[in-house]
Structures are given as C-alpha cells and as structure tokens.
Design a protein around this motif. Structure first.
Motif, PDB file in Angstrom:
ATOM      1  N   GLU A 113      24.990  72.165  62.168  1.00 15.42           N
ATOM      2  CA  GLU A 113      25.238  71.926  63.589  1.00 15.42           C
ATOM      3  C   GLU A 113      25.896  73.142  64.242  1.00 15.42           C
ATOM      4  OE1 GLU A 113      26.276  70.076  61.129  1.00 15.42           O
ATOM      5  OE2 GLU A 113      25.113  68.214  61.266  1.00 15.42           O
ATOM      6  N   THR A 114      26.805  73.770  63.511  1.00 16.83           N
ATOM      7  CA  THR A 114      27.490  74.952  64.032  1.00 16.83           C
ATOM      8  C   THR A 114      26.510  76.098  64.231  1.00 16.83           C
ATOM      9  OG1 THR A 114      29.440  74.288  62.785  1.00 16.83           O
ATOM     10  CG2 THR A 114      29.424  76.520  63.665  1.00 16.83           C
ATOM     11  N   ALA A 115      25.657  76.317  63.224  1.00 17.02           N
ATOM     12  CA  ALA A 115      24.669  77.396  63.313  1.00 17.02           C
ATOM     13  C   ALA A 115      23.764  77.214  64.531  1.00 17.02           C
ATOM     14  CB  ALA A 115      23.846  77.451  62.034  1.00 17.02           C
ATOM     15  N   LEU A 116      23.331  75.976  64.757  1.00 14.62           N
ATOM     16  CA  LEU A 116      22.462  75.705  65.906  1.00 14.62           C
ATOM     17  C   LEU A 116      23.202  75.960  67.214  1.00 14.62           C
ATOM     18  CD1 LEU A 116      20.676  72.438  64.699  1.00 14.62           C
ATOM     19  CD2 LEU A 116      19.695  74.728  64.856  1.00 14.62           C
ATOM     20  N   GLU A 117      24.478  75.562  67.262  1.00 14.09           N
ATOM     21  CA  GLU A 117      25.258  75.769  68.475  1.00 14.09           C
ATOM     22  C   GLU A 117      25.475  77.251  68.749  1.00 14.09           C
ATOM     23  OE1 GLU A 117      29.399  74.091  70.474  1.00 14.09           O
ATOM     24  OE2 GLU A 117      28.651  73.294  68.584  1.00 14.09           O
ATOM     25  N   LEU A 118      25.534  78.049  67.674  1.00 14.06           N
ATOM     26  CA  LEU A 118      25.717  79.495  67.822  1.00 14.06           C
ATOM     27  C   LEU A 118      24.408  80.219  68.133  1.00 14.06           C
ATOM     28  CD1 LEU A 118      28.145  80.101  64.816  1.00 14.06           C
ATOM     29  CD2 LEU A 118      28.725  80.286  67.250  1.00 14.06           C
ATOM     30  N   GLY A 119      23.303  79.475  68.136  1.00 16.89           N
ATOM     31  CA  GLY A 119      22.008  80.093  68.403  1.00 16.89           C
ATOM     32  C   GLY A 119      21.374  80.724  67.191  1.00 16.89           C
ATOM     33  N   LEU A 120      21.874  80.370  65.999  1.00 24.53           N
ATOM     34  CA  LEU A 120      21.283  80.887  64.757  1.00 24.53           C
ATOM     35  C   LEU A 120      20.196  79.928  64.316  1.00 24.53           C
ATOM     36  CD1 LEU A 120      24.608  81.947  62.977  1.00 24.53           C
ATOM     37  CD2 LEU A 120      23.007  83.407  64.215  1.00 24.53           C
ATOM     38  N   THR A 121      19.024  80.093  64.888  1.00 21.04           N
ATOM     39  CA  THR A 121      17.945  79.125  64.673  1.00 21.04           C
ATOM     40  C   THR A 121      16.827  79.638  63.777  1.00 21.04           C
ATOM     41  OG1 THR A 121      16.837  79.873  66.691  1.00 21.04           O
ATOM     42  CG2 THR A 121      18.373  78.022  66.895  1.00 21.04           C
ATOM     43  N   ASP A 122      16.702  80.951  63.626  1.00 18.70           N
ATOM     44  CA  ASP A 122      15.628  81.472  62.782  1.00 18.70           C
ATOM     45  C   ASP A 122      16.082  82.722  62.030  1.00 18.70           C
ATOM     46  OD1 ASP A 122      15.474  83.616  64.588  1.00 18.70           O
ATOM     47  OD2 ASP A 122      13.861  82.687  65.731  1.00 18.70           O
ATOM     48  N   PHE A 123      15.180  83.254  61.227  1.00 20.60           N
ATOM     49  CA  PHE A 123      15.481  84.395  60.358  1.00 20.60           C
ATOM     50  C   PHE A 123      16.003  85.588  61.163  1.00 20.60           C
ATOM     51  CE2 PHE A 123      13.490  87.241  56.820  1.00 20.60           C
ATOM     52  CZ  PHE A 123      14.764  87.506  56.327  1.00 20.60           C
ATOM     53  N   SER A 124      15.344  85.903  62.275  1.00 22.22           N
ATOM     54  CA  SER A 124      15.738  87.080  63.062  1.00 22.22           C
ATOM     55  C   SER A 124      17.133  86.911  63.660  1.00 22.22           C
ATOM     56  CB  SER A 124      14.714  87.356  64.167  1.00 22.22           C
ATOM     57  OG  SER A 124      14.633  86.262  65.063  1.00 22.22           O
ATOM     58  N   ASP A 125      17.503  85.666  64.016  1.00 20.60           N
ATOM     59  CA  ASP A 125      18.850  85.417  64.547  1.00 20.60           C
ATOM     60  C   ASP A 125      19.911  85.763  63.515  1.00 20.60           C
ATOM     61  OD1 ASP A 125      17.852  84.458  66.968  1.00 20.60           O
ATOM     62  OD2 ASP A 125      17.728  82.406  66.243  1.00 20.60           O
ATOM     63  N   TRP A 126      19.677  85.358  62.270  1.00 20.48           N
ATOM     64  CA  TRP A 126      20.636  85.619  61.205  1.00 20.48           C
ATOM     65  C   TRP A 126      20.689  87.111  60.867  1.00 20.48           C
ATOM     66  CZ3 TRP A 126      24.029  82.269  58.788  1.00 20.48           C
ATOM     67  CH2 TRP A 126      23.909  80.918  59.152  1.00 20.48           C
ATOM     68  N   GLN A 127      19.548  87.778  60.940  1.00 15.42           N
ATOM     69  CA  GLN A 127      19.534  89.229  60.719  1.00 15.42           C
ATOM     70  C   GLN A 127      20.374  89.929  61.783  1.00 15.42           C
ATOM     71  OE1 GLN A 127      15.130  89.500  60.621  1.00 15.42           O
ATOM     72  NE2 GLN A 127      15.367  90.581  58.681  1.00 15.42           N
ATOM     73  N   HIS A 128      20.182  89.499  63.023  1.00 12.27           N
ATOM     74  CA  HIS A 128      20.930  90.100  64.131  1.00 12.27           C
ATOM     75  C   HIS A 128      22.421  89.808  63.975  1.00 12.27           C
ATOM     76  CE1 HIS A 128      21.660  91.733  68.080  1.00 12.27           C
ATOM     77  NE2 HIS A 128      22.161  90.590  68.519  1.00 12.27           N
ATOM     78  N   TYR A 129      22.762  88.611  63.514  1.00 15.34           N
ATOM     79  CA  TYR A 129      24.164  88.224  63.367  1.00 15.34           C
ATOM     80  C   TYR A 129      24.884  89.151  62.381  1.00 15.34           C
ATOM     81  CZ  TYR A 129      28.377  85.638  62.217  1.00 15.34           C
ATOM     82  OH  TYR A 129      29.689  85.298  62.002  1.00 15.34           O
ATOM     83  N   ILE A 130      24.324  89.329  61.188  1.00 15.45           N
ATOM     84  CA  ILE A 130      25.029  90.144  60.190  1.00 15.45           C
ATOM     85  C   ILE A 130      25.033  91.618  60.588  1.00 15.45           C
ATOM     86  CG2 ILE A 130      23.006  90.420  58.697  1.00 15.45           C
ATOM     87  CD1 ILE A 130      26.748  90.201  57.708  1.00 15.45           C
ATOM     88  N   GLU A 131      23.982  92.066  61.278  1.00 20.29           N
ATOM     89  CA  GLU A 131      23.989  93.463  61.734  1.00 20.29           C
ATOM     90  C   GLU A 131      25.128  93.685  62.726  1.00 20.29           C
ATOM     91  OE1 GLU A 131      20.772  96.863  63.113  1.00 20.29           O
ATOM     92  OE2 GLU A 131      20.386  94.764  63.629  1.00 20.29           O
ATOM     93  N   GLN A 132      25.427  92.679  63.545  1.00 22.79           N
ATOM     94  CA  GLN A 132      26.520  92.770  64.509  1.00 22.79           C
ATOM     95  C   GLN A 132      27.885  92.775  63.829  1.00 22.79           C
ATOM     96  OE1 GLN A 132      25.721  89.427  67.211  1.00 22.79           O
ATOM     97  NE2 GLN A 132      25.609  90.920  68.877  1.00 22.79           N
ATOM     98  N   HIS A 133      27.997  92.059  62.700  1.00 24.40           N
ATOM     99  CA  HIS A 133      29.311  91.817  62.103  1.00 24.40           C
ATOM    100  C   HIS A 133      29.542  92.554  60.785  1.00 24.40           C
ATOM    101  CE1 HIS A 133      30.278  88.730  65.060  1.00 24.40           C
ATOM    102  NE2 HIS A 133      29.054  88.267  64.907  1.00 24.40           N
ATOM    103  N   ILE A 134      28.575  93.303  60.309  1.00 20.24           N
ATOM    104  CA  ILE A 134      28.739  93.987  59.020  1.00 20.24           C
ATOM    105  C   ILE A 134      29.895  94.994  59.074  1.00 20.24           C
ATOM    106  CG2 ILE A 134      27.091  95.849  59.523  1.00 20.24           C
ATOM    107  CD1 ILE A 134      27.568  94.034  56.128  1.00 20.24           C
ATOM    108  N   ALA A 135      30.173  95.536  60.252  1.00 20.90           N
ATOM    109  CA  ALA A 135      31.266  96.506  60.382  1.00 20.90           C
ATOM    110  C   ALA A 135      32.614  95.872  60.036  1.00 20.90           C
ATOM    111  CB  ALA A 135      31.296  97.078  61.793  1.00 20.90           C
TER     112      ALA A 135
END
Length: 411
Positions: free
Chosen positions: A87-109
């Motif tokens: 439910e949290t992932a959906l609320e954050l807009g993490l709905t597909d593979f590309s969303d999760w890729q974008h998420y970790i690229e933003q936060h890997i630093a």
C-alpha cells in the motif's frame, strides 16, 4: 501504511567463502522468483559501474564476476534491502519496474554518503522484487577505490540511512503528520530525527501487524545465498498431492528386490520414472528454468572447446539427459525411503500424510539440487573463460577456420 525498512550488511573479504558467496548473491537477487526481469533477458539487474546513465546489464554474470573479483582484492561488497508495504509503495507512486529504478537512482547517494564512499567511486547494482506483501529492492554496492579492508560497520550507519530515506521519501507525509500534531514550522524546513521517530511510531500504530510481519521477513531472510532462500512458495499443495500419488504409483512398478539405481532399472520402470521427471519439469516452471540454466552453462563450457554446431547440438541433448537423470536418481532416493518406512511399519495409518511429506521434501530438494548445479557450473564457466582469456581454444579456432576457409572465394 508502514515505515520504510532498510537493512545492510557485508561478508568479510578475508573469509574464504566470501567471493563465491557474493557471486551467488548477485545471481540470487537478479533471477530468483519475484525478481522483475528486463524484456528479453533472464534477469532484472541494473545499476552503474561508473558515473553516467543507468544501465540494464547484459547479464547478471558480468556483475557477479566483478563482485567476486573485488572480494578477492579485499574490497567490501555491501548488501542492502529497501522495503515498503504494498500500500505504501502504491501511495508513493512505485507502481512498475521503471518507478523503482528511478527511486533508487534518486536515493543511491544516501547509501554512498553514509558509508563514506565518494559518488565517483561508487559501483552499484540493484534488482526489484515485486513480492505480494513487501515489494523491495536489493542493492549491492562497493567503493572501487577502497584500499583498506573494513572489519565492521557501526549499526548507526544503516540506521542513519533508514532515517534519511524516510525524510526524503515521506517528506509530504511528514509535513501532514506535523500539521496534525500542530508542529508545522514554515513548511518543515528541517526534519529532525525526533520527528522521524514520532512519524514511524505513528505509522506502526496504524497497522502494527503488517509492520511486524515485514520486519520479521527481513530480519530472518536476507538472501545471503541462492541455495538457502525459502522455496515453499514455489510449490502448491495440489502439486504435492499429485506427486505423492505418482510416487506411490511408481513404487508399484519398481522391481521388488535389488538396488534402486537408474541404470539398473528394467525398461518399463525407467519409462514410468522418465514420465514423472517430465511431469515435474512441465508443472514446476522454476525447476524447468534451473535445468535450462544448467544446460546452457554446460554448453558455454563446451563452446570453449568446439564450435561445431552438430557437436554442440548433440551435447545439448546429453546435458539435458544428464540433468534429468540426476532428478530421476533423486526421486529413487525418496522411493528408497518410502520402501524403508513400509518395512519398518506394518500399519498404514496416516501413510498418505507420510507420502505427501516426502513428496514436498523431494520437490524442495530438487530445486536446491538444480540451483547448486546451475550456479557451480556457471562459476566454472567464468573461471575457464578467465584462464583462457575469453577466447576459443585452439581446437575450436581450427574447426571454425576449416568451416569458413572457402567462403571468401565463394563471394
């Protein structure tokens, strides 16, 4: 909604099994059931080995080889997991593979900074596992410039990473929470650790059962080894019942006396056993994939010594038959246990339950057996390619030249 969960650990580079364990871990996160895979690829690994654009790696093995090598050089490879409730992932807009890729690229630093790794020296690879109750990212990373082995990571480091990820990920939720608590301060220009702790406590009380379940999941199952990950979800009760009945049926077609080994069985018994092996490969997709991985790895080895397509085709059949024979002998091992149980007890009460338990154990052990074979063979391929410089053997080159020597004249 539950709080974000972050875990991080590493195996000491000086340990003799660390290099192999890190290699296996890469294969685990890239290919296991639940891993979202790239189109037309057998894995889902992505990341960066140098600054620049995000890369979908050609194969998980290319990253695994690097991980094994840096371990041998005394560099630490960190293994981490970032997890949310569905439910949290959906609320954050993490709905597909590309969303999760974008998420970790933003936060890997954040992972890099807290582990004191300069971003230009950071190498990392990640895989998204879209599991039903806890979608999560596995991230491995290391410092390519590291010169001194690290023996210990203070628990405060992953704790700081977790809190910073929460601050960055839930900024808008924290703002709503603070407004609810009458603590809004000009748009929350500074989110303190105290506010993060209060926010987490608030989230946990909304759904304490879900949070505890997710937390336990990552406390006890960190995916250190492909050969240890839970497999019960890969088999269904209906398939276990069917296998139990087929084992009992096969038992009736075995010779009453003599040693139970595949090569010693009468032809009729072999036929029934071969049919059961084919049923298992048809009914369990993951088992079939593991057999295929094993066969393909063996073919990679064969290509180092010959490029003759006819010989390779023949070898393909031989390797498939070899894998199936291994499965057949493992089935016979279970049948030996069944026969022993029958001899030890004349009472047939609950015998069906015993057979089902044996059938379930057999399926799990077949998966583990083929995982081990596939992974060890792939590492053997990598070792031989490294020794041979990645080139064909002299014999393979000679065969290639003989087949192609007249093509220039034909043109």
């Amino acid at each position: 909604m539950s709080a974000l969960i972050y875990k991080q650990r590493f195996f000491h580079p000086n340990h003799p099994k660390t290099a192999v364990s890190n290699y296996v871990h890469i294969g685990y996160i890239a290919t296991r059931p639940g891993a979202v895979k790239h189109p037309n690829k057998s894995h889902g690994l992505f990341g960066k080995m140098k600054p620049g654009a995000l890369k979908a790696f050609d194969s998980w093995q290319e990253v695994a080889r690097i991980a094994r090598q840096i371990s041998r050089e005394g560099k630490n490879m960190y293994r981490s997991v970032i997890s949310f409730q569905t439910e949290t992932a959906l609320e954050l807009g993490l709905t597909d593979f590309s969303d999760w890729q974008h998420y970790i690229e933003q936060h890997i630093a954040t992972l890099s900074t807290q582990n004191q790794i300069k971003i230009e020296n950071l190498c990392w690879a990640a895989a998204f596992h879209n599991e039903r109750d806890h979608p999560h990212l596995h991230v491995v990373f290391w410092d390519k410039s590291q010169s001194v082995i690290k023996n210990f990571t203070h628990p405060e480091i992953p704790n700081r990473i977790r809190k910073q990820l929460i601050k960055d990920t839930f900024a808008y939720k924290i703002k709503e929470f603070c407004a609810l608590r009458d603590e809004a301060k000009s748009g929350i220009t500074k989110v303190t650790d105290r506010i993060v702790d209060d926010f987490e406590a608030y989230l946990k009380q909304l759904n304490p059962k879900a949070f505890r379940a997710t937390q336990r999941r990552f406390e006890h199952e960190d995916g250190d080894s492909l050969l240890r990950f839970p497999k019960h979800h890969l088999i269904e009760s209906s398939s276990v019942k069917h296998l139990a009945s087929r084992l009992f049926e096969l038992r009736r077609h075995l010779p009453p006396t003599g040693r139970l080994a595949y090569q010693l069985l009468p032809q009729e018994s072999k036929m029934y056993l071969d049919e059961l092996v084919q049923e298992l490969l048809h009914d369990n997709r993951y088992l079939a994939e593991l057999v295929n991985d094993y066969v393909q790895a063996k073919l990679e080895l064969a290509r180092l010594y010959t490029s003759d397509p006819d010989r390779l085709e023949k070898q393909h059949g031989n390797y498939q038959a070899e894998a199936e024979k291994r499965m057949a002998n493992r089935i016979l091992s279970t049948l030996r246990t069944m026969i022993k149980m029958e001899k030890e007890s004349a009472i047939a009460i609950r015998q069906a339950d015993r057979h089902q338990a044996l059938a379930e154990q057999l399926l799990l052990e077949l998966l583990t057996m083929m995982e081990g074979l596939a992974m060890r063979t792939q590492m053997d391929v990598d070792d031989k390619i490294s020794v041979m410089g990645g080139e064909l053997s002299k014999q393979a080159k000679k065969e290639w030249l003989l087949r192609h020597k007249d093509r220039g004249m034909e043109r």
